[in-house]
Design an enzyme around this catalytic site. Structure first.
Site, PDB file in Angstrom:
ATOM      1  N   GLU A 110       0.881  -1.172   0.000  1.00  0.00           N
ATOM      2  CA  GLU A 110       0.000   0.000   0.000  1.00  0.00           C
ATOM      3  C   GLU A 110       0.913   1.215   0.000  1.00  0.00           C
ATOM      4  O   GLU A 110       1.455   1.581   1.045  1.00  0.00           O
ATOM      5  CB  GLU A 110      -0.874   0.008   1.262  1.00  0.00           C
ATOM      6  CG  GLU A 110      -1.866  -1.116   1.357  1.00  0.00           C
ATOM      7  CD  GLU A 110      -3.032  -0.918   0.413  1.00  0.00           C
ATOM      8  OE1 GLU A 110      -3.442   0.235   0.187  1.00  0.00           O
ATOM      9  OE2 GLU A 110      -3.523  -1.915  -0.123  1.00  0.00           O
ATOM     10  N   CYS A 142      -2.108   9.498   2.317  1.00  0.00           N
ATOM     11  CA  CYS A 142      -1.790   8.826   1.051  1.00  0.00           C
ATOM     12  C   CYS A 142      -2.866   9.102   0.019  1.00  0.00           C
ATOM     13  O   CYS A 142      -2.597   9.179  -1.172  1.00  0.00           O
ATOM     14  CB  CYS A 142      -1.634   7.327   1.281  1.00  0.00           C
ATOM     15  SG  CYS A 142      -3.044   6.605   2.140  1.00  0.00           S
TER      16      CYS A 142
HETATM   17  P1  NAD Z   1       8.312   4.930   4.589  1.00  0.00           P
HETATM   18  O1  NAD Z   1       8.277   4.171   3.321  1.00  0.00           O
HETATM   19  O2  NAD Z   1       9.457   5.822   4.860  1.00  0.00           O
HETATM   20  O3  NAD Z   1       8.235   3.932   5.847  1.00  0.00           O
HETATM   21  C1  NAD Z   1       7.165   3.034   5.999  1.00  0.00           C
HETATM   22  C2  NAD Z   1       7.599   1.938   6.958  1.00  0.00           C
HETATM   23  O4  NAD Z   1       8.596   1.131   6.326  1.00  0.00           O
HETATM   24  C3  NAD Z   1       8.234   2.431   8.259  1.00  0.00           C
HETATM   25  O5  NAD Z   1       7.767   1.635   9.315  1.00  0.00           O
HETATM   26  C4  NAD Z   1       9.713   2.216   8.019  1.00  0.00           C
HETATM   27  O6  NAD Z   1      10.456   2.038   9.196  1.00  0.00           O
HETATM   28  C5  NAD Z   1       9.708   0.964   7.189  1.00  0.00           C
HETATM   29  N1  NAD Z   1      10.899   0.752   6.359  1.00  0.00           N
HETATM   30  C6  NAD Z   1      11.734   1.689   5.843  1.00  0.00           C
HETATM   31  N2  NAD Z   1      12.701   1.085   5.130  1.00  0.00           N
HETATM   32  C7  NAD Z   1      12.469  -0.240   5.180  1.00  0.00           C
HETATM   33  C8  NAD Z   1      13.124  -1.380   4.623  1.00  0.00           C
HETATM   34  N3  NAD Z   1      14.212  -1.271   3.866  1.00  0.00           N
HETATM   35  N4  NAD Z   1      12.607  -2.603   4.863  1.00  0.00           N
HETATM   36  C9  NAD Z   1      11.483  -2.738   5.608  1.00  0.00           C
HETATM   37  N5  NAD Z   1      10.832  -1.692   6.175  1.00  0.00           N
HETATM   38  C10 NAD Z   1      11.318  -0.457   5.957  1.00  0.00           C
HETATM   39  O7  NAD Z   1       6.931   5.721   4.641  1.00  0.00           O
HETATM   40  P2  NAD Z   1       6.427   6.754   5.737  1.00  0.00           P
HETATM   41  O8  NAD Z   1       7.166   8.034   5.554  1.00  0.00           O
HETATM   42  O9  NAD Z   1       6.406   6.137   7.074  1.00  0.00           O
HETATM   43  O10 NAD Z   1       4.898   6.933   5.300  1.00  0.00           O
HETATM   44  C11 NAD Z   1       4.506   7.801   4.289  1.00  0.00           C
HETATM   45  C12 NAD Z   1       4.273   7.060   2.993  1.00  0.00           C
HETATM   46  O11 NAD Z   1       3.299   6.034   3.195  1.00  0.00           O
HETATM   47  C13 NAD Z   1       3.698   7.974   1.933  1.00  0.00           C
HETATM   48  O12 NAD Z   1       4.260   7.680   0.678  1.00  0.00           O
HETATM   49  C14 NAD Z   1       2.212   7.618   1.963  1.00  0.00           C
HETATM   50  O13 NAD Z   1       1.529   7.925   0.785  1.00  0.00           O
HETATM   51  C15 NAD Z   1       2.281   6.149   2.206  1.00  0.00           C
HETATM   52  N6  NAD Z   1       1.010   5.651   2.721  1.00  0.00           N
HETATM   53  C16 NAD Z   1       0.254   4.827   1.924  1.00  0.00           C
HETATM   54  C17 NAD Z   1      -0.994   4.401   2.367  1.00  0.00           C
HETATM   55  C18 NAD Z   1      -1.867   3.495   1.526  1.00  0.00           C
HETATM   56  O14 NAD Z   1      -2.861   3.013   2.025  1.00  0.00           O
HETATM   57  N7  NAD Z   1      -1.541   3.238   0.275  1.00  0.00           N
HETATM   58  C19 NAD Z   1      -1.454   4.798   3.632  1.00  0.00           C
HETATM   59  C20 NAD Z   1      -0.669   5.629   4.406  1.00  0.00           C
HETATM   60  C21 NAD Z   1       0.570   6.050   3.945  1.00  0.00           C
END
Ligand code: NAD
Length: 503
Positions: free
Chosen positions: A242, A276
């Site tokens: 997502e 998002c």
């Molecule tokens: P992010 O991608 O920086 O981090 C998301 C999660 O992934 C965090 O818990 C982080 O610690 C973890 N992570 C980071 N690197 C990783 C790796 N290499 N392996 C495994 N896990 C890892 O995103 P964010 O800044 O926390 O959230 C914002 C983003 O999320 C935006 O792009 C937003 O649009 C998206 N989002 C999408 C939805 C949806 O339903 N599609 C909902 C909410 C947020």
């Protein structure tokens, strides 16, 4: 008061802080591969008992969890406000939405996933056929910070209802909320740790991907989605992603312009645009462009960020996102865009004032990449088809909105997005029976609804021979006359091209 997670002695720890005040909200272990593997091992044990509980036992457990979350809602809302920064009203909406999802997943899992008979074929008429959806085992859920309750629980609720154990890795920006959700589950549901939490940054998430879980559900950015998928490929661990969006709104000539302007504003700027599914682009047909813009600008000028109870939205939670917003604004202005509300100095950390942009070229950063701030570019389109073409010319495809009358249905169908709201914004996310997920850069797989339950299950097909045929097909003892007879029957049944339907 600062919260300290009461779990295994951490090797290293990290603090989560309020984005509005800098106050330390809590201190948490930076869990590494060892701690993550231990949690997955405990989850594997716990899953057996959870599976044996059956749909009815899990329904009761999940509804008990839901009720306790609701009774503790004030505490949770306060924690979300402190750790994420969003106003309490927005935190309440988040809790309200996820409570509906928990309820739906608990009550509908048996109907969607339970065993059911399916029709066989004439050739195998002596066999009964059934399908059921069995749990995968242990699911790793990796969450973001922007909706720290709604997004992780949107996967957790459906994975648990399907009979899986879950290890949750909340965002490093909102670990206290993640721990609260898991602790409340433990208080509501006695026994084995079916839902656990591991805390830390991307390295902890990486360890979870490699810990032998049966599926990883990530909600995060497309960049992280790529990394998670590559890591999970090593063990052929399936993923549901997502990811981010660049959602468009289309406003047609017969739209209710007051409603469209109000919803564009709320959809674009609620939660400081850190959604998002935020409206990040608005395409308005020429005939109503100016009246729409006038209405939007008038309202946007009255909206204010802040940390107090009167603020419409809060601070930017992730400090480095301020640089992204600044870069998008600078790039837009350098390419000739104009601000009808706000301007180049809208960014004053940790807050960003509302910005409404016009005359933004299609190739500007603010039109192509996720801004995640209260910035709304409005573009004039020749007509609805042109608006749809512009909306679809983006690699993201999470959600979309349409404000229209007569042509609302065809426009909604034509938009390249996983979900569309007509004459409102984001509504689909609040209807638990609807699937949610994206296309392209916004990811794949679906959470919520029947598809969300099946996402965390394995389809199991079973046939049962009811009586043997006198001339068995699946046997070396097949008499010689069987194959020609079967061939003749096949021709009779399937050999004719369909006739055109009348009317
Ligand atoms: P992010 O991608 O920086 O981090 C998301 C999660 O992934 C965090 O818990 C982080 O610690 C973890 N992570 C980071 N690197 C990783 C790796 N290499 N392996 C495994 N896990 C890892 O995103 P964010 O800044 O926390 O959230 C914002 C983003 O999320 C935006 O792009 C937003 O649009 C998206 N989002 C999408 C939805 C949806 O339903 N599609 C909902 C909410 C947020």
């Amino acid at each position: 008061m600062a919260i300290t997670a009461d779990r295994e002695t951490p090797i290293r720890s990290f603090d989560s802080t309020s984005p509005a005040t800098g106050e330390v909200v809590g201190s948490f272990p930076m869990d590494g591969p060892e701690q993550v593997a231990a949690a997955v091992g405990r989850a594997r044990e716990a899953q057996r008992g959870w599976d044996e509980l059956g749909f009815e036992g899990r329904r009761r457990a999940l509804l008990t969890y839901k009720a306790l979350l609701v009774r503790r809602a004030d505490e949770l809302i306060d924690l979300v406000h402190r750790e994420n920064g969003k106003p309490r009203a927005d935190a309440l909406i988040e809790v309200l939405m996820i409570v509906e999802h928990l309820d739906w997943a608990a009550r509908n899992a048996a109907r969607v996933l339970g065993p059911r008979r399916v029709r066989g074929t004439l050739v195998l008429a002596n066999h009964a056929a059934s399908v059921e959806y069995q749990p995968l085992g242990v699911v790793g859920v990796i969450g973001p910070w922007n909706y720290p309750v709604f997004t992780p629980l949107g996967s957790v609720a459906y994975a648990l209802a399907a009979g899986n154990a879950v290890v949750l890795k909340p965002s490093e920006l909102t670990p206290a909320v993640g721990c609260f959700l898991v602790d409340t589950f433990a208080d509501a549901v006695a026994g084995q740790p079916v839902l656990q939490v591991v805390t830390g940054d991307g390295t902890t998430g990486h360890a979870l991907c490699l810990a032998g879980v049966d599926k990883v559900a990530l909600t995060g950015s497309p960049a992280t989605g790529r990394k998670v998928m590559a890591t999970c490929a090593e063990r052929l661990t399936p993923v549901v992603l997502e990811l981010g969006g660049k959602d468009a709104m289309v406003v047609d000539a017969d739209a209710d312009l007051d409603a469209a302007a109000g919803q564009a504003l709320w959809g674009g700027m609620a939660n400081a645009g850190q959604t998002c599914l935020a409206v990040e682009r608005v395409y308005v047909v020429d005939a109503v462009y100016q009246p729409f813009l006038d209405r939007l600008a008038e309202r946007a000028a009255q909206v204010r960020p802040g940390g107090g109870p009167d603020a419409d939205f809060g601070p930017i939670t992730l400090p480095r996102q301020l640089d992204v917003i600044r870069r998008h604004l600078d790039d837009a202005f350098a390419r000739g865009a104009r601000a009808v509300v706000g301007g180049p100095d809208a960014v004053h950390p940790p807050y960003v004032d509302p910005v409404v942009l016009v005359d933004v070229p299609d190739d500007a950063l603010v039109m192509r990449e996720e801004t995640f701030g209260p910035v709304l570019p409005v573009t004039r389109a020749r007509d609805a088809d042109h608006a749809v073409a512009l909306a679809n010319a983006n690699p993201h495809g999470l959600g979309a909105a349409v404000f229209a009358g007569r042509r609302a249905g065809p426009i909604a169908r034509a938009l390249r997005a996983g979900s569309v709201s007509v004459n409102s914004v984001l509504t689909f996310a609040g209807i638990p029976s609807l699937p949610m997920g994206g296309v392209g850069e916004s990811g794949f797989g679906r959470i919520h609804g029947p598809d969300g339950l099946r996402e965390f299950s394995r389809a199991k097909a079973v046939t049962r021979q009811r009586f043997p045929l006198p001339f068995p097909m699946q046997s070396f003892d097949r008499p010689r006359y069987v194959l020609p007879a079967v061939k003749a029957a096949m021709r009779l049944r399937h050999g004719r091209a369909p006739r055109p339907r009348r009317g």
